[in-house]
Design a protein around this motif. Structure first.
Motif, PDB file in Angstrom:
ATOM      1  N   MET A   1      61.929 -45.894  36.880  1.00 27.88           N
ATOM      2  CA  MET A   1      60.707 -45.492  37.535  1.00 27.88           C
ATOM      3  C   MET A   1      59.526 -46.331  37.062  1.00 27.88           C
ATOM      4  SD  MET A   1      61.109 -43.302  39.805  1.00 27.88           S
ATOM      5  CE  MET A   1      60.386 -41.796  40.274  1.00 27.88           C
ATOM      6  N   LYS A   2      59.547 -46.687  35.792  1.00 30.52           N
ATOM      7  CA  LYS A   2      58.433 -47.470  35.252  1.00 30.52           C
ATOM      8  C   LYS A   2      58.299 -48.801  35.996  1.00 30.52           C
ATOM      9  CE  LYS A   2      56.438 -49.107  30.968  1.00 30.52           C
ATOM     10  NZ  LYS A   2      56.559 -49.203  29.522  1.00 30.52           N
ATOM     11  N   ILE A   3      59.422 -49.432  36.328  1.00 31.85           N
ATOM     12  CA  ILE A   3      59.401 -50.699  37.059  1.00 31.85           C
ATOM     13  C   ILE A   3      58.791 -50.493  38.449  1.00 31.85           C
ATOM     14  CG2 ILE A   3      60.865 -52.460  38.125  1.00 31.85           C
ATOM     15  CD1 ILE A   3      62.772 -52.109  35.735  1.00 31.85           C
ATOM     16  N   LEU A   4      59.174 -49.403  39.104  1.00 32.65           N
ATOM     17  CA  LEU A   4      58.642 -49.100  40.431  1.00 32.65           C
ATOM     18  C   LEU A   4      57.125 -48.898  40.369  1.00 32.65           C
ATOM     19  CD1 LEU A   4      59.055 -48.454  43.437  1.00 32.65           C
ATOM     20  CD2 LEU A   4      59.482 -46.086  42.748  1.00 32.65           C
ATOM     21  N   PHE A   5      56.667 -48.133  39.392  1.00 32.39           N
ATOM     22  CA  PHE A   5      55.236 -47.888  39.253  1.00 32.39           C
ATOM     23  C   PHE A   5      54.486 -49.164  38.914  1.00 32.39           C
ATOM     24  CE2 PHE A   5      56.406 -43.330  37.944  1.00 32.39           C
ATOM     25  CZ  PHE A   5      56.456 -42.925  39.272  1.00 32.39           C
ATOM     26  N   SER A   6      55.076 -49.983  38.098  1.00 27.22           N
ATOM     27  CA  SER A   6      54.457 -51.256  37.741  1.00 27.22           C
ATOM     28  C   SER A   6      54.355 -52.171  38.954  1.00 27.22           C
ATOM     29  CB  SER A   6      55.267 -51.931  36.629  1.00 27.22           C
ATOM     30  OG  SER A   6      54.722 -53.182  36.319  1.00 27.22           O
ATOM     31  N   PHE A   7      55.418 -52.211  39.737  1.00 26.62           N
ATOM     32  CA  PHE A   7      55.411 -53.016  40.956  1.00 26.62           C
ATOM     33  C   PHE A   7      54.338 -52.516  41.922  1.00 26.62           C
ATOM     34  CE2 PHE A   7      56.934 -53.726  45.340  1.00 26.62           C
ATOM     35  CZ  PHE A   7      56.905 -55.114  45.352  1.00 26.62           C
ATOM     36  N   ALA A   8      54.267 -51.191  42.090  1.00 28.12           N
ATOM     37  CA  ALA A   8      53.254 -50.601  42.985  1.00 28.12           C
ATOM     38  C   ALA A   8      51.854 -50.964  42.514  1.00 28.12           C
ATOM     39  CB  ALA A   8      53.431 -49.087  43.046  1.00 28.12           C
ATOM     40  N   GLU A   9      51.627 -50.906  41.216  1.00 31.92           N
ATOM     41  CA  GLU A   9      50.320 -51.261  40.674  1.00 31.92           C
ATOM     42  C   GLU A   9      50.007 -52.729  40.952  1.00 31.92           C
ATOM     43  OE1 GLU A   9      47.915 -51.258  36.410  1.00 31.92           O
ATOM     44  OE2 GLU A   9      49.982 -50.548  36.487  1.00 31.92           O
ATOM     45  N   HIS A  10      51.011 -53.559  40.862  1.00 36.83           N
ATOM     46  CA  HIS A  10      50.831 -54.997  41.062  1.00 36.83           C
ATOM     47  C   HIS A  10      50.500 -55.350  42.518  1.00 36.83           C
ATOM     48  CE1 HIS A  10      51.306 -59.262  40.248  1.00 36.83           C
ATOM     49  NE2 HIS A  10      52.147 -59.345  41.268  1.00 36.83           N
ATOM     50  N   VAL A  11      51.120 -54.676  43.485  1.00 39.42           N
ATOM     51  CA  VAL A  11      50.935 -55.049  44.896  1.00 39.42           C
ATOM     52  C   VAL A  11      49.930 -54.174  45.641  1.00 39.42           C
ATOM     53  CG1 VAL A  11      53.247 -56.060  45.065  1.00 39.42           C
ATOM     54  CG2 VAL A  11      52.882 -53.669  45.745  1.00 39.42           C
ATOM     55  N   ALA A  12      49.472 -53.084  45.035  1.00 39.84           N
ATOM     56  CA  ALA A  12      48.626 -52.119  45.747  1.00 39.84           C
ATOM     57  C   ALA A  12      47.368 -52.754  46.320  1.00 39.84           C
ATOM     58  CB  ALA A  12      48.261 -50.955  44.827  1.00 39.84           C
ATOM     59  N   GLY A  13      46.641 -53.508  45.528  1.00 43.42           N
ATOM     60  CA  GLY A  13      45.394 -54.100  45.994  1.00 43.42           C
ATOM     61  C   GLY A  13      45.613 -55.063  47.152  1.00 43.42           C
ATOM     62  N   LEU A  14      46.609 -55.918  47.018  1.00 41.31           N
ATOM     63  CA  LEU A  14      46.919 -56.880  48.077  1.00 41.31           C
ATOM     64  C   LEU A  14      47.314 -56.167  49.368  1.00 41.31           C
ATOM     65  CD1 LEU A  14      47.450 -59.777  49.096  1.00 41.31           C
ATOM     66  CD2 LEU A  14      49.782 -59.529  48.187  1.00 41.31           C
ATOM     67  N   LEU A  15      48.207 -55.175  49.254  1.00 40.69           N
ATOM     68  CA  LEU A  15      48.654 -54.468  50.452  1.00 40.69           C
ATOM     69  C   LEU A  15      47.517 -53.697  51.116  1.00 40.69           C
ATOM     70  CD1 LEU A  15      52.184 -53.173  49.364  1.00 40.69           C
ATOM     71  CD2 LEU A  15      51.613 -55.096  50.871  1.00 40.69           C
ATOM     72  N   LEU A  16      46.646 -53.108  50.316  1.00 38.03           N
ATOM     73  CA  LEU A  16      45.521 -52.384  50.892  1.00 38.03           C
ATOM     74  C   LEU A  16      44.578 -53.337  51.616  1.00 38.03           C
ATOM     75  CD1 LEU A  16      44.279 -49.600  51.233  1.00 38.03           C
ATOM     76  CD2 LEU A  16      43.001 -49.989  49.124  1.00 38.03           C
ATOM     77  N   ARG A  17      44.298 -54.486  51.011  1.00 35.67           N
ATOM     78  CA  ARG A  17      43.427 -55.484  51.649  1.00 35.67           C
ATOM     79  C   ARG A  17      44.048 -55.994  52.942  1.00 35.67           C
ATOM     80  NH1 ARG A  17      43.524 -60.941  51.388  1.00 35.67           N
ATOM     81  NH2 ARG A  17      44.785 -61.021  49.508  1.00 35.67           N
ATOM     82  N   LEU A  18      45.335 -56.328  52.904  1.00 35.15           N
ATOM     83  CA  LEU A  18      46.016 -56.835  54.098  1.00 35.15           C
ATOM     84  C   LEU A  18      46.086 -55.779  55.194  1.00 35.15           C
ATOM     85  CD1 LEU A  18      48.940 -58.865  52.494  1.00 35.15           C
ATOM     86  CD2 LEU A  18      46.858 -59.771  53.556  1.00 35.15           C
ATOM     87  N   SER A  19      46.393 -54.545  54.835  1.00 37.69           N
ATOM     88  CA  SER A  19      46.502 -53.504  55.864  1.00 37.69           C
ATOM     89  C   SER A  19      45.134 -53.171  56.458  1.00 37.69           C
ATOM     90  CB  SER A  19      47.187 -52.252  55.306  1.00 37.69           C
ATOM     91  OG  SER A  19      46.449 -51.694  54.242  1.00 37.69           O
ATOM     92  N   LEU A  20      44.096 -53.168  55.647  1.00 38.87           N
ATOM     93  CA  LEU A  20      42.751 -52.945  56.179  1.00 38.87           C
ATOM     94  C   LEU A  20      42.367 -54.086  57.122  1.00 38.87           C
ATOM     95  CD1 LEU A  20      40.183 -51.217  56.205  1.00 38.87           C
ATOM     96  CD2 LEU A  20      39.410 -52.489  54.192  1.00 38.87           C
ATOM     97  N   GLY A  21      42.696 -55.304  56.732  1.00 41.14           N
ATOM     98  CA  GLY A  21      42.430 -56.449  57.597  1.00 41.14           C
ATOM     99  C   GLY A  21      43.186 -56.354  58.907  1.00 41.14           C
ATOM    100  N   LEU A  22      44.444 -55.958  58.853  1.00 38.10           N
ATOM    101  CA  LEU A  22      45.251 -55.817  60.059  1.00 38.10           C
ATOM    102  C   LEU A  22      44.681 -54.752  60.985  1.00 38.10           C
ATOM    103  CD1 LEU A  22      47.786 -56.516  61.716  1.00 38.10           C
ATOM    104  CD2 LEU A  22      49.010 -54.789  60.373  1.00 38.10           C
TER     105      LEU A  22
END
Length: 145
Positions: A1-22
């Motif tokens: 689970m720690k890896i999943l949470f770490s991955f989510a933390e790593h990509v969250a900002g990028l995905l939010l920016r891209l989805s808002l842009g889309l």
């Protein structure tokens, strides 16, 4: 689970920016293709803006903002612009509650309510970008000292 949470933390900002842009890009394109539904909404809430040219300008701003967010240029400023766009939409709840049906929302009110989440996304994107710029500035200051 720690890896999943770490991955989510790593990509969250990028995905939010891209989805808002889309979302902004897509909504802007719809406004350019068919401004009439927005003109009708504006005629019921902000009649001084209820003409196609205003909707075309709004659509163009949304498209530009969406593209800039997707490519990552001037992110905090574009997020601020998008926040202003969403805030403008949300004013309809205050100035024309009959349109939104507040507090028991009409279909139009439900449609407009999404802008609460989009405004929160814009604030988050703006804050993350500002924090990133500040961290880089602090790093450069430490490097030169």
């Amino acid at each position: 689970m720690k890896i999943l949470f770490s991955f989510a933390e790593h990509v969250a900002g990028l995905l939010l920016r891209l989805s808002l842009g889309l979302v902004l890009l897509w909504i802007g394109l719809i406004h350019l293709i068919n401004p009439q539904p927005v003109v009708v909404l504006l005629s019921m809430s902000l009649p001084f803006l209820a003409f196609s040219v205003a909707v075309y300008v709004l659509g163009a701003l949304e498209i530009i903002a969406g593209i800039l967010l997707i490519v990552g240029l001037w992110v905090r400023y574009v997020a601020l612009l998008s926040l202003a766009l969403f805030a403008g939409t949300l004013t309809i709840f205050v100035i024309a509650p009959i349109v939104t049906g507040f507090p028991v929302l009409t279909q139009m009110g439900q449609f407009l309510l999404k802008d609460v989440v989009l405004a929160s996304a814009a604030i988050t994107v703006m804050a993350r970008d500002a924090a990133s710029h500040e961290a880089r500035r602090a790093q450069r200051t430490r490097s030169t000292a």
